[in-house]
Design a protein around this motif. Structure first.
Motif, PDB file in Angstrom:
ATOM      1  N   ASN A  36       1.043  -0.752  -0.349  1.00  0.00           N
ATOM      2  CA  ASN A  36      -0.015  -0.168  -0.327  1.00  0.00           C
ATOM      3  C   ASN A  36       0.872   1.190   0.313  1.00  0.00           C
ATOM      4  OD1 ASN A  36      -1.721   2.035  -0.186  1.00  0.00           O
ATOM      5  ND2 ASN A  36      -2.932   1.017   2.076  1.00  0.00           N
ATOM      6  N   THR A  37       0.854   1.939  -1.082  1.00  0.00           N
ATOM      7  CA  THR A  37       1.531   3.269  -1.044  1.00  0.00           C
ATOM      8  C   THR A  37       0.198   4.484  -0.561  1.00  0.00           C
ATOM      9  OG1 THR A  37       2.522   2.345  -2.900  1.00  0.00           O
ATOM     10  CG2 THR A  37       2.951   5.023  -2.757  1.00  0.00           C
ATOM     11  N   VAL A  38       1.378   5.218   0.833  1.00  0.00           N
ATOM     12  CA  VAL A  38       0.436   5.967   1.156  1.00  0.00           C
ATOM     13  C   VAL A  38       1.339   7.438   0.710  1.00  0.00           C
ATOM     14  CG1 VAL A  38      -0.421   7.137   3.359  1.00  0.00           C
ATOM     15  CG2 VAL A  38       0.488   4.588   3.042  1.00  0.00           C
ATOM     16  N   LYS A  39       0.932   8.515   0.649  1.00  0.00           N
ATOM     17  CA  LYS A  39       1.482   9.939   0.213  1.00  0.00           C
ATOM     18  C   LYS A  39       1.896  10.760   1.998  1.00  0.00           C
ATOM     19  CE  LYS A  39       2.081  12.120  -3.305  1.00  0.00           C
ATOM     20  NZ  LYS A  39       3.194  13.130  -3.324  1.00  0.00           N
ATOM     21  N   CYS A  40       2.543  11.515   2.103  1.00  0.00           N
ATOM     22  CA  CYS A  40       2.537  11.941   3.032  1.00  0.00           C
ATOM     23  C   CYS A  40       3.420  13.442   2.859  1.00  0.00           C
ATOM     24  CB  CYS A  40       4.147  10.921   4.122  1.00  0.00           C
ATOM     25  SG  CYS A  40       3.521   9.891   4.500  1.00  0.00           S
ATOM     26  N   ARG A  41       3.720  13.824   4.297  1.00  0.00           N
ATOM     27  CA  ARG A  41       5.174  15.397   3.835  1.00  0.00           C
ATOM     28  C   ARG A  41       6.019  15.335   3.934  1.00  0.00           C
ATOM     29  NH1 ARG A  41       4.043  20.404   7.417  1.00  0.00           N
ATOM     30  NH2 ARG A  41       3.829  18.529   8.917  1.00  0.00           N
ATOM     31  N   ARG A  42       7.285  15.571   3.531  1.00  0.00           N
ATOM     32  CA  ARG A  42       8.542  15.571   3.241  1.00  0.00           C
ATOM     33  C   ARG A  42       8.183  16.556   5.142  1.00  0.00           C
ATOM     34  NH1 ARG A  42      10.266  16.263  -1.182  1.00  0.00           N
ATOM     35  NH2 ARG A  42      10.684  18.655  -1.047  1.00  0.00           N
ATOM     36  N   ILE A  43       9.272  15.645   5.725  1.00  0.00           N
ATOM     37  CA  ILE A  43      10.417  16.492   6.948  1.00  0.00           C
ATOM     38  C   ILE A  43      11.716  16.499   6.437  1.00  0.00           C
ATOM     39  CG2 ILE A  43      10.291  17.035   9.317  1.00  0.00           C
ATOM     40  CD1 ILE A  43       7.714  17.681   8.159  1.00  0.00           C
ATOM     41  N   SER A  44      12.468  15.673   6.398  1.00  0.00           N
ATOM     42  CA  SER A  44      13.899  15.125   6.402  1.00  0.00           C
ATOM     43  C   SER A  44      14.066  14.397   5.042  1.00  0.00           C
ATOM     44  CB  SER A  44      14.539  14.493   7.037  1.00  0.00           C
ATOM     45  OG  SER A  44      15.797  14.803   7.519  1.00  0.00           O
ATOM     46  N   ARG A  45      14.744  14.610   4.265  1.00  0.00           N
ATOM     47  CA  ARG A  45      14.662  14.228   2.697  1.00  0.00           C
ATOM     48  C   ARG A  45      15.825  12.963   3.021  1.00  0.00           C
ATOM     49  NH1 ARG A  45      14.240  17.195  -1.294  1.00  0.00           N
ATOM     50  NH2 ARG A  45      13.765  18.926  -1.432  1.00  0.00           N
ATOM     51  N   GLY A  46      15.237  11.821   1.729  1.00  0.00           N
ATOM     52  CA  GLY A  46      16.266  10.498   2.101  1.00  0.00           C
ATOM     53  C   GLY A  46      15.218   9.534   1.791  1.00  0.00           C
ATOM     54  N   LYS A  47      16.105   8.228   1.181  1.00  0.00           N
ATOM     55  CA  LYS A  47      14.941   7.152   0.912  1.00  0.00           C
ATOM     56  C   LYS A  47      15.084   6.063   1.788  1.00  0.00           C
ATOM     57  CE  LYS A  47      13.305   4.507  -3.273  1.00  0.00           C
ATOM     58  NZ  LYS A  47      13.277   4.571  -4.642  1.00  0.00           N
ATOM     59  N   VAL A  48      14.599   5.288   2.092  1.00  0.00           N
ATOM     60  CA  VAL A  48      15.050   3.643   3.183  1.00  0.00           C
ATOM     61  C   VAL A  48      14.371   2.728   2.822  1.00  0.00           C
ATOM     62  CG1 VAL A  48      16.625   5.021   4.279  1.00  0.00           C
ATOM     63  CG2 VAL A  48      14.337   5.066   5.050  1.00  0.00           C
ATOM     64  N   LYS A  49      14.952   1.494   3.462  1.00  0.00           N
ATOM     65  CA  LYS A  49      13.676   0.943   3.093  1.00  0.00           C
ATOM     66  C   LYS A  49      14.601  -0.204   4.506  1.00  0.00           C
ATOM     67  CE  LYS A  49      12.256  -3.847   0.571  1.00  0.00           C
ATOM     68  NZ  LYS A  49      12.673  -4.372  -0.148  1.00  0.00           N
ATOM     69  N   GLY A  50      13.230  -0.784   5.309  1.00  0.00           N
ATOM     70  CA  GLY A  50      13.214  -1.863   6.357  1.00  0.00           C
ATOM     71  C   GLY A  50      12.664  -1.991   7.444  1.00  0.00           C
ATOM     72  N   GLN A  51      12.503  -2.813   8.677  1.00  0.00           N
ATOM     73  CA  GLN A  51      11.720  -3.110   9.287  1.00  0.00           C
ATOM     74  C   GLN A  51      11.158  -1.887  10.058  1.00  0.00           C
ATOM     75  OE1 GLN A  51      12.334  -5.626  12.504  1.00  0.00           O
ATOM     76  NE2 GLN A  51      11.891  -7.287  11.216  1.00  0.00           N
ATOM     77  N   VAL A  52       9.769  -1.703  10.132  1.00  0.00           N
ATOM     78  CA  VAL A  52       9.008  -1.654  11.421  1.00  0.00           C
ATOM     79  C   VAL A  52       9.374  -1.357  12.372  1.00  0.00           C
ATOM     80  CG1 VAL A  52       7.975  -0.414   9.483  1.00  0.00           C
ATOM     81  CG2 VAL A  52       6.945  -1.668  11.005  1.00  0.00           C
ATOM     82  N   ILE A  53       9.329  -0.056  13.656  1.00  0.00           N
ATOM     83  CA  ILE A  53       9.065  -0.284  14.852  1.00  0.00           C
ATOM     84  C   ILE A  53       7.903   0.183  15.419  1.00  0.00           C
ATOM     85  CG2 ILE A  53      10.921   1.189  15.839  1.00  0.00           C
ATOM     86  CD1 ILE A  53      11.412  -0.401  18.260  1.00  0.00           C
ATOM     87  N   VAL A  54       6.921   0.582  15.972  1.00  0.00           N
ATOM     88  CA  VAL A  54       5.609   0.865  16.276  1.00  0.00           C
ATOM     89  C   VAL A  54       5.376   1.081  17.791  1.00  0.00           C
ATOM     90  CG1 VAL A  54       3.021   0.510  15.163  1.00  0.00           C
ATOM     91  CG2 VAL A  54       5.053   0.090  14.155  1.00  0.00           C
ATOM     92  N   THR A  55       5.160   2.483  17.606  1.00  0.00           N
ATOM     93  CA  THR A  55       4.536   2.973  18.948  1.00  0.00           C
ATOM     94  C   THR A  55       3.378   4.488  19.159  1.00  0.00           C
ATOM     95  OG1 THR A  55       4.494   3.897  21.197  1.00  0.00           O
ATOM     96  CG2 THR A  55       6.423   5.323  19.527  1.00  0.00           C
ATOM     97  N   ARG A  56       2.111   3.516  19.622  1.00  0.00           N
ATOM     98  CA  ARG A  56       1.341   4.281  20.457  1.00  0.00           C
ATOM     99  C   ARG A  56       0.742   5.792  20.496  1.00  0.00           C
ATOM    100  NH1 ARG A  56       0.777  -0.377  17.630  1.00  0.00           N
ATOM    101  NH2 ARG A  56      -0.861  -0.360  16.236  1.00  0.00           N
ATOM    102  N   GLU A  57       2.381   5.671  21.376  1.00  0.00           N
ATOM    103  CA  GLU A  57       2.388   6.781  22.459  1.00  0.00           C
ATOM    104  C   GLU A  57       3.617   7.601  21.822  1.00  0.00           C
ATOM    105  OE1 GLU A  57       3.766   4.738  26.133  1.00  0.00           O
ATOM    106  OE2 GLU A  57       2.429   2.987  26.192  1.00  0.00           O
ATOM    107  N   PRO A  58       3.373   8.515  22.151  1.00  0.00           N
ATOM    108  CA  PRO A  58       4.460   9.702  21.863  1.00  0.00           C
ATOM    109  C   PRO A  58       5.183   9.482  22.754  1.00  0.00           C
ATOM    110  CG  PRO A  58       2.454  11.462  22.620  1.00  0.00           C
ATOM    111  CD  PRO A  58       2.593   9.423  22.995  1.00  0.00           C
ATOM    112  N   LEU A  59       6.749   9.638  22.182  1.00  0.00           N
ATOM    113  CA  LEU A  59       7.877   9.074  22.160  1.00  0.00           C
ATOM    114  C   LEU A  59       9.314   9.976  22.962  1.00  0.00           C
ATOM    115  CD1 LEU A  59      10.052   6.757  23.145  1.00  0.00           C
ATOM    116  CD2 LEU A  59      11.097   7.248  20.341  1.00  0.00           C
ATOM    117  N   SER A  60       9.903  11.215  23.867  1.00  0.00           N
ATOM    118  CA  SER A  60      10.948  11.149  24.280  1.00  0.00           C
ATOM    119  C   SER A  60      12.433  10.872  24.153  1.00  0.00           C
ATOM    120  CB  SER A  60      10.419  12.357  25.638  1.00  0.00           C
ATOM    121  OG  SER A  60      11.885  13.224  26.233  1.00  0.00           O
ATOM    122  N   PHE A  61      12.968  11.805  22.808  1.00  0.00           N
ATOM    123  CA  PHE A  61      14.144  11.106  23.141  1.00  0.00           C
ATOM    124  C   PHE A  61      15.006  11.220  24.379  1.00  0.00           C
ATOM    125  CE2 PHE A  61      12.804  10.302  18.557  1.00  0.00           C
ATOM    126  CZ  PHE A  61      13.812   8.900  18.766  1.00  0.00           C
TER     127      PHE A  61
END
Length: 136
Positions: free
Chosen positions: A3-28
């Motif tokens: 499924n291809t989904v349109k988004c808005r660019r924040i930071s350039r680049g292209k990557v492929k990989g495994q996702v890690i998902v959270t439904r909670e906001p994250l503080s670094f």
């Protein structure tokens, strides 16, 4: 399923990989160890999981502006996420992704948090403002 989904660019680049998902906001800042990439916030659902080389999918970030520098330090330590998809990119994580050179998008046209699961594959193309979801 793809499924291809349109988004808005924040930071350039292209990557492929495994996702890690959270439904909670994250503080670094205080939430992620920049030396290992592990989530160290004991209250967070990703506690003890590693963000290194994963595509992080979050509703948004939270916390101190120093969180931007934590993401930058993670990139220097090679422990940063490979990419970031946020429902809403607030300035802290957006700035960190830009400084660190981590591809990032937000405002996906569908609720990716309800579709994605840990381990799914994702192609994030911030330059074309798309993500391609590849279910496991």
């Amino acid at each position: 399923m793809e499924n291809t989904v349109k988004c808005r660019r924040i930071s350039r680049g292209k990557v492929k990989g495994q996702v890690i998902v959270t439904r909670e906001p994250l503080s670094f800042l205080g939430g992620v160890d920049p030396n290992t990439g592990r989530v160290i916030d004991q209250e967070h659902e990703l506690y003890h999981q590693n963000l290194k080389d994963k595509i992080l999918v979050i509703p948004s970030g939270k916390g101190s502006t120093v969180g931007s520098y934590v993401i930058y330090q993670m990139a220097k330590n090679q422990t940063a996420p490979r990419g970031i998809v946020a429902l809403e990119a607030e300035p802290i994580i957006a700035t960190g992704a830009i400084m660190a050179g981590v591809p990032m998008v937000d405002h996906p046209e569908m609720d990716v948090l309800s579709v994605l699961e840990n381990g799914d594959q994702l192609e994030l193309d911030a330059d074309l403002e798309t993500i391609k979801i590849i279910k496991k």
